[in-house]
Design a protein around this motif. Structure first.
Motif, PDB file in Angstrom:
ATOM      1  N   ALA A 193       0.839  -1.203   0.000  1.00  0.00           N
ATOM      2  CA  ALA A 193       0.000   0.000   0.000  1.00  0.00           C
ATOM      3  C   ALA A 193       0.878   1.257   0.000  1.00  0.00           C
ATOM      4  O   ALA A 193       1.982   1.253   0.534  1.00  0.00           O
ATOM      5  N   ARG A 194       0.371   2.325  -0.602  1.00  0.00           N
ATOM      6  CA  ARG A 194       1.040   3.625  -0.523  1.00  0.00           C
ATOM      7  C   ARG A 194       0.429   4.380   0.645  1.00  0.00           C
ATOM      8  O   ARG A 194      -0.798   4.404   0.812  1.00  0.00           O
ATOM      9  N   ILE A 195       1.283   4.996   1.468  1.00  0.00           N
ATOM     10  CA  ILE A 195       0.808   5.652   2.687  1.00  0.00           C
ATOM     11  C   ILE A 195       1.279   7.101   2.693  1.00  0.00           C
ATOM     12  O   ILE A 195       2.474   7.367   2.545  1.00  0.00           O
ATOM     13  N   LYS A 196       0.346   8.024   2.864  1.00  0.00           N
ATOM     14  CA  LYS A 196       0.680   9.454   2.876  1.00  0.00           C
ATOM     15  C   LYS A 196       0.114  10.056   4.153  1.00  0.00           C
ATOM     16  O   LYS A 196      -1.040   9.827   4.510  1.00  0.00           O
ATOM     17  N   ILE A 197       0.950  10.822   4.856  1.00  0.00           N
ATOM     18  CA  ILE A 197       0.529  11.454   6.107  1.00  0.00           C
ATOM     19  C   ILE A 197       0.455  12.953   5.891  1.00  0.00           C
ATOM     20  O   ILE A 197       1.362  13.560   5.294  1.00  0.00           O
ATOM     21  N   SER A 198      -0.627  13.563   6.373  1.00  0.00           N
ATOM     22  CA  SER A 198      -0.828  15.007   6.169  1.00  0.00           C
ATOM     23  C   SER A 198       0.232  15.807   6.934  1.00  0.00           C
ATOM     24  O   SER A 198       0.823  15.333   7.905  1.00  0.00           O
ATOM     25  N   ASP A 199       0.453  17.032   6.485  1.00  0.00           N
ATOM     26  CA  ASP A 199       1.430  17.915   7.134  1.00  0.00           C
ATOM     27  C   ASP A 199       0.952  18.304   8.529  1.00  0.00           C
ATOM     28  O   ASP A 199      -0.238  18.197   8.848  1.00  0.00           O
ATOM     29  N   ARG A 200       1.907  18.781   9.336  1.00  0.00           N
ATOM     30  CA  ARG A 200       1.554  19.258  10.679  1.00  0.00           C
ATOM     31  C   ARG A 200       0.468  20.328  10.574  1.00  0.00           C
ATOM     32  O   ARG A 200       0.542  21.212   9.721  1.00  0.00           O
ATOM     33  N   GLY A 201      -0.531  20.228  11.428  1.00  0.00           N
ATOM     34  CA  GLY A 201      -1.609  21.212  11.416  1.00  0.00           C
ATOM     35  C   GLY A 201      -2.723  20.896  10.432  1.00  0.00           C
ATOM     36  O   GLY A 201      -3.787  21.526  10.470  1.00  0.00           O
ATOM     37  N   ASP A 202      -2.503  19.907   9.556  1.00  0.00           N
ATOM     38  CA  ASP A 202      -3.545  19.508   8.590  1.00  0.00           C
ATOM     39  C   ASP A 202      -4.301  18.318   9.187  1.00  0.00           C
ATOM     40  O   ASP A 202      -3.871  17.169   9.080  1.00  0.00           O
ATOM     41  N   PHE A 203      -5.424  18.625   9.881  1.00  0.00           N
ATOM     42  CA  PHE A 203      -6.135  17.605  10.659  1.00  0.00           C
ATOM     43  C   PHE A 203      -7.423  17.156   9.984  1.00  0.00           C
ATOM     44  O   PHE A 203      -7.954  17.836   9.110  1.00  0.00           O
ATOM     45  N   MET A 204      -7.896  15.974  10.442  1.00  0.00           N
ATOM     46  CA  MET A 204      -9.243  15.525  10.068  1.00  0.00           C
ATOM     47  C   MET A 204     -10.227  16.580  10.596  1.00  0.00           C
ATOM     48  O   MET A 204     -10.040  17.110  11.695  1.00  0.00           O
ATOM     49  N   SER A 205     -11.267  16.850   9.830  1.00  0.00           N
ATOM     50  CA  SER A 205     -12.211  17.909  10.182  1.00  0.00           C
ATOM     51  C   SER A 205     -12.760  17.736  11.606  1.00  0.00           C
ATOM     52  O   SER A 205     -13.229  16.659  11.976  1.00  0.00           O
ATOM     53  N   THR A 242     -11.151  17.622  14.432  1.00  0.00           N
ATOM     54  CA  THR A 242     -10.307  16.849  15.364  1.00  0.00           C
ATOM     55  C   THR A 242      -8.884  17.396  15.343  1.00  0.00           C
ATOM     56  O   THR A 242      -8.569  18.322  14.590  1.00  0.00           O
ATOM     57  N   THR A 243      -8.049  16.818  16.203  1.00  0.00           N
ATOM     58  CA  THR A 243      -6.605  17.107  16.128  1.00  0.00           C
ATOM     59  C   THR A 243      -5.880  15.848  15.653  1.00  0.00           C
ATOM     60  O   THR A 243      -4.735  15.604  16.008  1.00  0.00           O
ATOM     61  N   ASP A 244      -6.573  15.040  14.858  1.00  0.00           N
ATOM     62  CA  ASP A 244      -5.987  13.833  14.287  1.00  0.00           C
ATOM     63  C   ASP A 244      -5.400  14.144  12.908  1.00  0.00           C
ATOM     64  O   ASP A 244      -6.062  14.777  12.077  1.00  0.00           O
ATOM     65  N   ARG A 245      -4.183  13.679  12.682  1.00  0.00           N
ATOM     66  CA  ARG A 245      -3.572  13.848  11.375  1.00  0.00           C
ATOM     67  C   ARG A 245      -4.200  12.857  10.393  1.00  0.00           C
ATOM     68  O   ARG A 245      -4.659  11.771  10.767  1.00  0.00           O
ATOM     69  N   LYS A 246      -4.239  13.234   9.110  1.00  0.00           N
ATOM     70  CA  LYS A 246      -4.815  12.369   8.075  1.00  0.00           C
ATOM     71  C   LYS A 246      -3.761  11.382   7.583  1.00  0.00           C
ATOM     72  O   LYS A 246      -2.662  11.790   7.209  1.00  0.00           O
ATOM     73  N   VAL A 247      -4.109  10.100   7.596  1.00  0.00           N
ATOM     74  CA  VAL A 247      -3.240   9.065   7.029  1.00  0.00           C
ATOM     75  C   VAL A 247      -4.015   8.425   5.876  1.00  0.00           C
ATOM     76  O   VAL A 247      -5.030   7.763   6.091  1.00  0.00           O
ATOM     77  N   THR A 248      -3.549   8.672   4.663  1.00  0.00           N
ATOM     78  CA  THR A 248      -4.239   8.164   3.470  1.00  0.00           C
ATOM     79  C   THR A 248      -3.521   6.924   2.953  1.00  0.00           C
ATOM     80  O   THR A 248      -2.311   6.952   2.715  1.00  0.00           O
ATOM     81  N   ILE A 249      -4.278   5.835   2.822  1.00  0.00           N
ATOM     82  CA  ILE A 249      -3.721   4.546   2.376  1.00  0.00           C
ATOM     83  C   ILE A 249      -4.325   4.211   1.021  1.00  0.00           C
ATOM     84  O   ILE A 249      -5.547   4.206   0.864  1.00  0.00           O
TER      85      ILE A 249
END
Length: 316
Positions: A268-280, A282-289
């Protein structure tokens, strides 16, 4: 994955040593010697290169010497949960054993060249065995595996089933010992496997782990393969999960090591959002698989394991 392995029976080096050589393994019948069989084991990416040789010269020579067919998974196509490639050897029983010995001897000589006289004579080879045939190797109450350890003097461990990989039906059988001890153990294990009429037939199942790696091997044994080939639609699936900002570091790992390992193991390709770019909201970072459905499920399971470990550490 090797860290997950549990020794089903203690390795012989932990008990008393024999003063006399172990008995010769029971010879297979001439009938079973003629019938085609196969064996698979893992090699590191670097070691695979020495098995192949310049322009494929070594693998061609080994096939010629043994009479067996030798196939490797492609570069970066690993057994799930490891960074090791898969070698598959198929043919009549004796030819397969001969090819195994040629390859293990070659790998041992490479270690000697690199490490000189300090090299431990006892090395490991990890066989890949379908889960449905592991019971035959273990035997009732562990009797068969005990007898194999006694006869070969090799250490033999069978890994538990790895539930991190949905649908993965293979387990690792780690054989530890000198080359002679390993070969005696492989002889006994392969003979036991080949006694089951269904085992040689499973050679036609692809030895690829395309569903986990997101890549495609060719069919293993000349027969119908390709069931696991990923088409473009399967590879373009995507999902986004939220991971608490404080746990991202452990998920990523030093220098991105953890994410790279998860990506290599699952495909799988995994991309993590930049600092401060959170799920709407929340303070959770976005991890796109991104990948096949199986690759996504496997990667998500491995990421959530890391998160669970991070949560555990923060509590203690």
């Amino acid at each position: 994955m090797e860290s997950n392995e549990t020794s089903y029976v203690s390795s012989p080096e932990l008990g008393p040593k024999r003063s006399s050589p172990p008995p010769t393994p029971k010879s297979p019948t001439s009938d079973s010697l003629e019938k085609p069989t196969y064996i698979r084991f893992l090699v590191s990416n670097a070691a695979a290169g020495s098995v192949i040789g310049k322009g494929g010269s070594t693998i061609t020579d080994f096939q010629s010497q043994s009479g067996a067919r030798i196939q490797l998974s492609r570069n970066q196509e690993f057994f799930p949960g490891t960074t090791d490639r898969i070698i598959m050897i198929s043919g009549p029983f004796d030819d397969v054993l001969k090819a195994v010995e040629l390859i293990l001897s070659k790998l041992l000589s490479e270690i000697h060249l690199e490490e000189g006289n300090d090299v431990d004579p006892r090395t490991k080879v990890r066989l890949v065995v379908p889960n449905s045939f592991c019971g035959g190797i273990i035997g009732k109450g562990g009797a068969t595996i005990k007898s194999f350890i006694e006869e070969s003097q090799a250490g033999i461990k069978i890994s538990p089933q790895d539930n991190n990989y949905y649908g993965l039906n293979d387990r690792l059988v780690t054989v530890t010992g000198t080359l002679d001890e390993q070969m005696r153990a492989v002889d006994l294990i392969l003979l036991k496997l080949s006694e089951d009429l269904h085992y040689p037939q499973s050679v036609n199942v692809p030895f690829s782990y395309a569903a986990y790696n997101g890549v495609n091997y060719g069919p293993a044994g000349g027969g119908g393969g390709g069931k696991f080939q990923n088409n473009k639609e399967e590879r373009s699936n995507s999902m986004t999960i939220g991971i608490a900002d404080e746990h991202i570091g452990l998920v990523v790992g030093r220098g991105g090591r953890n994410i790279m390992d998860i990506s290599q193991a699952t495909g799988a390709r995994i991309k993590i959002s930049d600092r401060g770019d959170f799920m709407s909201g929340t303070t959770d970072r976005k991890v796109t698989i991104t990948g096949s459905q199986r690759a996504i499920r496997a990667a998500e399971a491995m990421i959530m394991q890391k998160v669970a470990y991070a949560s555990e550490k923060s509590v203690n």
